[in-house]
Design a protein around this motif. Structure first.
Motif, PDB file in Angstrom:
ATOM      1  N   ASP A  25      53.645  50.456  33.769  1.00  0.00           N
ATOM      2  CA  ASP A  25      52.825  50.919  35.081  1.00  0.00           C
ATOM      3  C   ASP A  25      53.686  51.972  35.561  1.00  0.00           C
ATOM      4  OD1 ASP A  25      52.585  48.771  33.647  1.00  0.00           O
ATOM      5  OD2 ASP A  25      52.738  47.317  35.302  1.00  0.00           O
ATOM      6  N   LYS A  62      51.635  48.615  26.795  1.00  0.00           N
ATOM      7  CA  LYS A  62      50.511  47.997  27.656  1.00  0.00           C
ATOM      8  C   LYS A  62      50.752  49.329  28.435  1.00  0.00           C
ATOM      9  CE  LYS A  62      51.261  43.760  29.497  1.00  0.00           C
ATOM     10  NZ  LYS A  62      50.696  44.574  31.126  1.00  0.00           N
ATOM     11  N   ASP A  96      45.857  47.484  29.313  1.00  0.00           N
ATOM     12  CA  ASP A  96      45.827  46.305  30.938  1.00  0.00           C
ATOM     13  C   ASP A  96      44.765  46.430  31.647  1.00  0.00           C
ATOM     14  OD1 ASP A  96      46.395  43.815  31.747  1.00  0.00           O
ATOM     15  OD2 ASP A  96      47.665  44.636  32.255  1.00  0.00           O
ATOM     16  N   LYS A  98      41.816  44.249  32.503  1.00  0.00           N
ATOM     17  CA  LYS A  98      41.289  42.878  33.012  1.00  0.00           C
ATOM     18  C   LYS A  98      40.058  43.032  33.106  1.00  0.00           C
ATOM     19  CE  LYS A  98      46.303  41.318  34.529  1.00  0.00           C
ATOM     20  NZ  LYS A  98      46.535  42.220  33.837  1.00  0.00           N
ATOM     21  N   SER A 157      50.245  35.063  35.012  1.00  0.00           N
ATOM     22  CA  SER A 157      52.139  33.892  35.935  1.00  0.00           C
ATOM     23  C   SER A 157      52.034  34.498  37.416  1.00  0.00           C
ATOM     24  CB  SER A 157      52.824  36.654  35.283  1.00  0.00           C
ATOM     25  OG  SER A 157      52.269  36.758  35.744  1.00  0.00           O
ATOM     26  N   GLN A 225      59.376  39.692  37.357  1.00  0.00           N
ATOM     27  CA  GLN A 225      59.014  37.980  38.340  1.00  0.00           C
ATOM     28  C   GLN A 225      59.860  37.192  38.228  1.00  0.00           C
ATOM     29  OE1 GLN A 225      54.739  37.997  37.599  1.00  0.00           O
ATOM     30  NE2 GLN A 225      54.655  40.073  37.176  1.00  0.00           N
ATOM     31  N   SER A 248      57.248  45.425  32.217  1.00  0.00           N
ATOM     32  CA  SER A 248      57.119  46.599  33.004  1.00  0.00           C
ATOM     33  C   SER A 248      58.386  47.356  33.629  1.00  0.00           C
ATOM     34  CB  SER A 248      55.859  46.301  33.526  1.00  0.00           C
ATOM     35  OG  SER A 248      54.636  46.169  32.826  1.00  0.00           O
ATOM     36  N   ARG A 249      58.771  46.976  34.926  1.00  0.00           N
ATOM     37  CA  ARG A 249      59.440  47.205  35.306  1.00  0.00           C
ATOM     38  C   ARG A 249      60.919  47.477  35.572  1.00  0.00           C
ATOM     39  NH1 ARG A 249      57.078  44.248  40.925  1.00  0.00           N
ATOM     40  NH2 ARG A 249      56.210  43.273  39.602  1.00  0.00           N
TER      41      ARG A 249
END
Ligand SMILES: O=C(O)c1cc(=O)[nH]c(=O)n1[C@@H]1O[C@H](COP(=O)(O)O)[C@@H](O)[C@H]1O
Length: 278
Positions: A25, A62, A96, A98, A157, A225, A248-249
């Motif tokens: 990302d 991803k 990813d 969507k 999420s 998150q 990711s982050r």
């Protein structure tokens, strides 16, 4: 070349490399933190570095298409290279993006990501079932024919997802449960694991749905998150062996050092393996 079914390939990857998906990302803030420009050259260096650090060791990468599309066609060209290089280095790639649309358009999305020879060919694609699960049929068919998989958004999420996904239909089951049932039907009889997965956030306080779909459960929300590996047994119960936690982050922030990216991913792999082996 005919690929083995995605579920079979994913089971093997998770068993040999550990249950972890790292998201690529390239947020503007991460490019800056890495000392890169928020531009095409920065995007290219960022994604190359993540692939170099992780594609030969984590089960799944991803890429989040939005961060590449931000730069237009040349950003998409970087995404094409990133996807091909990650796959060549041994990672499975879940795109990813969507996607979700009426069936006739869904067929074109499926061709873009799941037809061998397509520039963005990926091992699996995230899809939205909210135009009706049946609208995804062309993607289900092409994925099955080509050894690819899908991850359908079931219980996402983010807190905003609940108003749609937890809504109850006339049959008394939640919308998300309906999606999970359809996935289970697609995976019936598949061994060792079906190719049609669900997205179920690791951030949920509880699943509140039957996750026994005989397919993989992509679990974003670990790290930035707020979810941790320790949350997985509570949310996923007996299905924890089929969970693919996604970060990711919380991995990417350790770049641009290749060694630090590898260490961060390895820590998550170990944390996850502690709870999946209980
Ligand atoms: O499909 C996804 O991957 C996804 C579904 C979901 O419910 N929540 C979610 O965060 N994601 C994606 O997972 C990634 C989470 O990134 P981090 O929060 O940085 O780990 C982002 O690329 C999201 O778009």
């Amino acid at each position: 070349m005919t690929l083995a079914p995605f579920g079979t390939r994913l089971r093997h990857a998770m068993d040999t490399r550990g249950q972890l998906c790292v998201g690529i990302d390239p947020h503007a803030s991460l490019l800056t933190a890495w000392g890169l420009g928020d531009d095409l050259a920065g995007l290219e260096t960022f994604s190359r570095t993540v692939v170099e650090a992780l594609a030969d060791r984590v089960a799944v990468l991803k890429p989040q298409a939005a961060f590449f599309e931000r730069f237009g066609s040349r950003g998409v060209a970087v995404l094409e290279r990133c996807t091909a290089e990650a796959r060549a280095a041994g990672a499975l790639v879940v795109m990813d993006a969507k996607r979700g649309d009426i069936g006739s358009t869904m067929a074109a999305y499926a061709e873009a990501f799941l037809a061998e020879g397509s520039p963005l060919f990926s091992d699996a694609l995230t899809v939205s079932p909210y135009l009706g699960f049946g609208s995804l049929q062309p993607a289900v068919d092409l994925a099955r024919a080509n050894g690819c998989g899908l991850f359908a958004l079931a219980l996402t999420s983010n807190p905003e997802g609940h108003e749609v996904q937890r809504a109850t239909g006339a049959d008394g089951q939640s919308v998300a449960q309906g999606v999970l049932r359809r996935l289970a039907a697609e995976n019936a009889g598949a061994e060792p694991l079906g190719s049609f997965g669900a997205v179920v956030g690791a951030t949920l306080t509880e699943a509140g749905a039957d996750l026994a779909i005989n397919g993989p459960l992509l679990a974003p929300g670990v790290g930035a998150q707020g979810a941790t590996a320790a949350d997985l047994p509570r949310v996923f119960g007996d299905s924890v062996r089929n969970v693919l936690p996604s970060v990711s982050r919380d991995v990417l922030k350790h770049g641009p050092s290749v060694a630090a990216l590898r260490e961060a991913a390895q820590r998550f792999v170990e944390d996850v393996s502690t709870v999946t082996k209980l």
